[in-house]
Design a protein around this motif. Structure first.
Motif, short mmCIF file in Angstrom:
data_model
loop_
_atom_site.label_atom_id
_atom_site.label_comp_id
_atom_site.label_asym_id
_atom_site.label_seq_id
_atom_site.Cartn_x
_atom_site.Cartn_y
_atom_site.Cartn_z
N SER A 1 6.48 63.22 -80.67
CA SER A 1 5.36 62.29 -80.61
C SER A 1 5.84 60.85 -80.60
CB SER A 1 4.44 62.49 -81.81
OG SER A 1 5.10 62.13 -83.00
N PHE A 2 4.94 59.92 -80.28
CA PHE A 2 5.26 58.50 -80.37
C PHE A 2 5.67 58.14 -81.79
CE2 PHE A 2 3.65 54.32 -81.71
CZ PHE A 2 4.41 53.49 -80.88
N GLY A 3 4.93 58.65 -82.78
CA GLY A 3 5.24 58.34 -84.18
C GLY A 3 6.62 58.81 -84.59
N ALA A 4 7.01 59.99 -84.12
CA ALA A 4 8.33 60.52 -84.45
C ALA A 4 9.44 59.67 -83.85
CB ALA A 4 8.45 61.97 -83.97
N ARG A 5 9.27 59.31 -82.59
CA ARG A 5 10.28 58.49 -81.91
C ARG A 5 10.36 57.10 -82.54
NH1 ARG A 5 7.61 60.87 -77.55
NH2 ARG A 5 6.47 58.95 -77.11
N GLU A 6 9.20 56.54 -82.83
CA GLU A 6 9.16 55.20 -83.41
C GLU A 6 9.71 55.22 -84.84
OE1 GLU A 6 7.58 51.22 -82.27
OE2 GLU A 6 8.38 53.01 -81.30
N GLY A 7 9.38 56.27 -85.61
CA GLY A 7 9.89 56.39 -86.97
C GLY A 7 11.41 56.47 -87.00
N GLU A 8 11.97 57.26 -86.10
CA GLU A 8 13.42 57.38 -86.02
C GLU A 8 14.06 56.04 -85.66
OE1 GLU A 8 16.72 60.38 -83.96
OE2 GLU A 8 14.70 60.23 -83.13
N LYS A 9 13.42 55.34 -84.74
CA LYS A 9 13.91 54.02 -84.33
C LYS A 9 13.93 53.04 -85.50
CE LYS A 9 11.88 50.13 -81.84
NZ LYS A 9 10.81 49.75 -80.88
N TYR A 10 12.87 53.05 -86.33
CA TYR A 10 12.77 52.12 -87.45
C TYR A 10 13.81 52.44 -88.52
CZ TYR A 10 8.26 50.46 -85.60
OH TYR A 10 7.27 49.93 -84.82
N LEU A 11 14.08 53.71 -88.74
CA LEU A 11 15.12 54.08 -89.71
C LEU A 11 16.46 53.48 -89.30
CD1 LEU A 11 14.26 57.81 -90.48
CD2 LEU A 11 13.71 55.79 -91.86
N GLY A 12 16.73 53.51 -87.99
CA GLY A 12 17.96 52.91 -87.50
C GLY A 12 17.96 51.40 -87.62
N LEU A 13 16.84 50.76 -87.27
CA LEU A 13 16.74 49.31 -87.33
C LEU A 13 16.90 48.78 -88.74
CD1 LEU A 13 13.71 48.56 -84.95
CD2 LEU A 13 16.11 48.01 -84.52
N PHE A 14 16.39 49.53 -89.72
CA PHE A 14 16.37 49.04 -91.10
C PHE A 14 17.50 49.59 -91.95
CE2 PHE A 14 11.50 49.00 -90.34
CZ PHE A 14 11.63 47.88 -89.53
N GLY A 15 18.55 50.07 -91.29
CA GLY A 15 19.77 50.48 -91.99
C GLY A 15 19.69 51.79 -92.74
N LEU A 16 18.78 52.68 -92.34
CA LEU A 16 18.60 53.94 -93.05
C LEU A 16 19.09 55.15 -92.28
CD1 LEU A 16 15.04 53.21 -94.46
CD2 LEU A 16 17.11 53.53 -95.83
N GLU A 17 19.64 54.94 -91.10
CA GLU A 17 20.14 56.07 -90.31
C GLU A 17 21.25 56.79 -91.09
OE1 GLU A 17 21.80 57.07 -85.81
OE2 GLU A 17 21.42 55.00 -86.42
N GLY A 18 21.11 58.09 -91.24
CA GLY A 18 22.09 58.88 -91.98
C GLY A 18 21.96 58.78 -93.48
N LYS A 19 21.01 57.97 -93.96
CA LYS A 19 20.86 57.77 -95.40
C LYS A 19 19.60 58.45 -95.96
CE LYS A 19 23.31 53.33 -95.36
NZ LYS A 19 23.23 51.88 -95.66
N VAL A 20 18.81 59.07 -95.07
CA VAL A 20 17.66 59.86 -95.50
C VAL A 20 17.80 61.26 -94.90
CG1 VAL A 20 16.14 57.85 -95.66
CG2 VAL A 20 16.21 59.18 -93.54
N THR A 21 17.21 62.23 -95.55
CA THR A 21 17.19 63.59 -95.03
C THR A 21 15.93 63.78 -94.20
OG1 THR A 21 18.38 64.41 -96.96
CG2 THR A 21 17.17 66.04 -95.66
N ILE A 22 16.11 64.22 -92.96
CA ILE A 22 14.97 64.43 -92.07
C ILE A 22 14.52 65.88 -92.20
CG2 ILE A 22 14.10 64.32 -89.72
CD1 ILE A 22 14.92 61.61 -90.92
N ALA A 23 13.30 66.11 -92.66
CA ALA A 23 12.78 67.46 -92.85
C ALA A 23 12.57 68.15 -91.51
CB ALA A 23 11.46 67.39 -93.61
N ASP A 24 12.93 69.43 -91.45
CA ASP A 24 12.78 70.21 -90.23
C ASP A 24 11.42 70.91 -90.27
OD1 ASP A 24 13.13 71.58 -87.90
OD2 ASP A 24 14.49 73.10 -88.73
N SER A 25 10.39 70.19 -89.90
CA SER A 25 9.05 70.74 -89.95
C SER A 25 8.15 69.92 -89.04
CB SER A 25 8.51 70.72 -91.38
OG SER A 25 7.23 71.32 -91.45
N GLU A 26 6.99 70.48 -88.69
CA GLU A 26 6.03 69.79 -87.84
C GLU A 26 5.16 68.86 -88.68
OE1 GLU A 26 5.96 69.82 -84.50
OE2 GLU A 26 7.78 71.02 -84.72
N LEU A 27 4.65 67.83 -88.06
CA LEU A 27 3.82 66.85 -88.77
C LEU A 27 2.55 67.49 -89.34
CD1 LEU A 27 3.67 63.85 -89.53
CD2 LEU A 27 2.42 63.45 -87.39
#
Length: 319
Positions: free
Chosen positions: A150-176
């Motif tokens: 979804s747009f939200g998923a793509r945008e959320g992933e982008k923001y985690l990278g922009l704000f220095g959180l890439e690799g620092k949070v656990t991404i749950a393997d589940s549907e919204l």
């Protein structure tokens, strides 16, 4: 045998024609989104509002869509009865033949004209109260559900990278669709969703388990390159302050094939029935004439006529 004088016959024919025209129904096709989505629901509301607001003079048929790009592409084969929704950015891309429209350009894209804004896709970073997270920095080490595709998923992933959180949070393997239950059960600390506020899943989470919807700083909003949007205090249970976040504006468009009077009546009826629609779905409260500033290309002359009547602020790009 009695013969009617020619002018009497002509007058009778003219009167009959006027009666037919007066009772004529204008049929519009409104192409929005996938059935079951909030935007499809909005389309149904608009259809009902047009029928009620014009005493049946305008009839709107809602068509399911597979996405905004498809909506724009269909302009090439549609007539003056076609209305569709898409983010304004896609209109610019189509008219330039850029990105997903590269090699697919068409003169028809230059004839696209805006009618009115509808609720924006609004980013929500939703954290459980139990997580104690009140800022992006505090998300480190937490489990977040983004969903997929979804747009939200793509945008959320982008923001985690922009704000220095890439690799620092656990991404749950589940549907919204599982987000609220997972939050209640403590399986996740938060989730990311994009929808017109108030978003149903955020309403449910706030009412059932207590949440904090994170605000972005002006610097963070600028970094995303998206449109700033404020979710007013009190929108969600327990929300005592405004939430500053980002959005993807969405607008209803047609083309120059639509006549001026139809575009005028569509636009006028939309704004005059918006409050009634908000009685059924609060996301309409988030739409105002100020959102015309999100439209970056020309507005249909019929819609312009209405906006000038109500004294709306317009830009040179709209003319």
């Amino acid at each position: 045998m009695t013969f009617l004088k020619p002018f009497v016959v002509a007058a009778a024919v003219a009167a009959c024609a006027m009666g037919t025209a007066a009772g004529a129904e204008t049929r519009i096709t409104y192409k929005s989104a996938k059935a079951g989505s909030s935007y499809y629901q909005m389309a149904v509301q608009i259809s009902e509002a047009m029928k009620a607001g014009t005493d049946g003079a305008i009839s709107v048929t809602v068509e399911e869509s597979q996405g905004s790009v498809q909506n724009v592409m269909e302009v090439r084969a549609r007539g003056g009865d076609y209305v569709f929704t898409t983010p304004p950015a896609l209109i610019g891309l189509a008219q330039r033949g850029a990105a997903m429209f590269e090699g697919k350009g068409s003169p028809a894209f230059d004839e696209i004209r805006a009618l009115f804004p509808i609720p924006s896709l609004t980013m929500h970073f939703v954290m459980s109260e139990a997580s104690g997270v009140t800022s992006f920095a505090e998300m480190e080490g937490k489990t977040i559900l983004l969903g997929s595709g979804s747009f939200g998923a793509r945008e959320g992933e982008k923001y985690l990278g922009l704000f220095g959180l890439e690799g620092k949070v656990t991404i749950a393997d589940s549907e919204l669709s599982n987000a609220v239950n997972a939050l209640k059960n403590g399986q996740i600390d938060g989730f990311v969703t994009a929808g017109s506020y108030p978003a149903p899943n955020v309403i449910e989470a706030a009412a059932s388990t207590g949440v904090t919807v994170l605000s972005l700083s002006p610097e963070q909003i600028a970094e995303t390159g998206r449109t700033a949007l404020t979710i007013p205090a009190g929108t969600y249970a327990g929300q005592e302050a405004d939430i500053d976040t980002t959005s993807l504006p969405v607008v209803a468009y047609t083309t120059t094939k639509m006549d001026e009077e139809t575009a005028y009546q569509l636009t006028k009826t939309y704004w005059e029935t918006k409050a009634d629609m908000a009685g059924d779905a609060k996301w309409w409260d988030g739409v105002s004439v100020d959102m015309l500033s999100n439209i970056t290309t020309q507005i249909h002359p019929g819609a312009l006529r209405y906006y000038k009547e109500v004294g709306a602020t317009l830009s040179d790009a709209h003319m």
